[in-house]
Design a protein around this motif. Structure first.
Motif: not given
Length: 338
Positions: A40-48, A176-179
């Motif tokens: 999720t969010s930064a976690g999604a970017l790390n995963g990608a 996913s990273a949209c605050l």
């Protein structure tokens, strides 16, 4: 023997560099294979970044891809400021951290009550867009390598949507990273999305598939416990945000605990539901030192500190609990839920 695990990567803005450090160290372990990632969010970017790198050049490629991601994020001076304003940001930052906290760009400042990112109109540009479009999506969406799941929250229903496979686009990662206090909602297929942390930080249920291993390693960057009662508006808002972003995860962990108790008490047939083994890598002491403002103001110095902390946390986990992988859970859910 190679041990397969799933990763669940939390979001937390610039604090996601801690996860970079954890992943960097896990990639050094030849005996560990990552079967799936939910982020999720930064976690999604790390995963990608992790998956694109693995597909391109194995573990070395993943390390390079993660380093590039955080180098690119470090070039964004402040996630609160629209992309086109970044070149003039140094003058703005010279006003100091207090000014930033009270500014309309801060989701925790007083002016946040009247400010909206939509005030920029069509001039607003997502500062993450240039970063995520640099990913090789043929790798991110590949059928080979670890399965990747990205969570975002539908604005209209408040429900989570999990993107996987070819659904993972630049827009899905930005969603996913949209605050919502900082970024304008991101539309995917005509549906508006906000940060996935509101509905799953991260979502665990995609990792319950029968073809995936039972071990789920959560990389935590959102502290579960913060001592004391916050008194200032900024501290109150920061803790409210942490509690909100942990609520869905705690709900899923409670469900895992319940299922494991049913299996233990022989009230559920073995194999009927997945008996997930939960593990957690984190550094709550460090995250308690940091503030909500540092999540939104990336800096190379902060990233270096967080990456080193991620290395150390992964090393501690492997030394203390590595032998439990594939055998038993290392996160004590009974104590967690008291």
């Amino acid at each position: 023997m190679t041990l397969k695990i799933n990763l669940a990567l939390q979001g937390g803005g610039a604090h996601g560099a801690f996860t970079w450090g954890v992943l960097d160290r896990l990639l050094d372990q030849d005996g560990i294979e990552i079967a799936a990632v939910s982020g999720t969010s930064a976690g999604a970017l790390n995963g990608a970044a992790l998956k694109a790198g693995l597909i391109a050049n194995g573990r070395r490629g993943a390390k390079t891809s993660l380093a590039r991601l955080w180098r690119d994020v470090g070039r964004v001076s402040d996630l609160r400021i629209p992309d086109w304003m970044q070149p003039i940001l140094p003058g703005f930052q010279a006003m100091g951290q207090i000014a930033l906290t009270l500014s309309p760009f801060s989701p925790q400042g007083l002016a946040a009550q009247v400010y909206t990112p939509y005030a920029w109109g069509p001039a607003w540009r997502n500062p993450l867009e240039r970063i995520v479009r640099r990913f090789d999506f043929s790798g991110v969406c590949a059928k080979d390598g670890p399965q990747l799941f990205v969570g975002a929250t539908r604005v209209d229903t408040g429900r989570i949507r999990i993107f996987s496979g070819d659904e993972i686009t630049p827009e899905a990662l930005m969603a996913s990273a949209c605050l919502p206090a900082i970024f304008q909602a991101v539309e995917v297929d005509g549906i508006a999305y906000w940060d996935g942390g509101y509905s799953g930080n991260p979502a665990l249920f995609p990792l319950y598939a029968r073809d995936l291993p039972d071990d789920i390693v959560i990389v935590s960057i959102n502290p579960l416990v913060r001592a004391g009662v916050p008194k200032t508006p900024v501290d109150i808002q920061n803790r409210v945000s942490e509690i909100s972003f942990n609520a869905a995860l705690l709900g899923e962990l409670r469900a895992v605990h319940f299922v494991r108790r049913l299996i233990r008490d022989k009230r559920l047939e073995p194999g009927t539901m997945k008996a997930a083994r939960i593990h957690m890598i984190g550094d709550d002491a460090l995250m308690n030192e940091l503030t909500g403002a540092t999540k939104l103001a990336p800096s190379p110095a902060l990233f270096d500190r967080l990456r080193a902390a991620g290395h150390a946390a992964a090393d501690r986990f492997l030394a203390d609990h590595g032998a439990k992988l594939g055998v038993e859970a290392s996160l004590d859910l009974t104590t967690l839920f008291g």
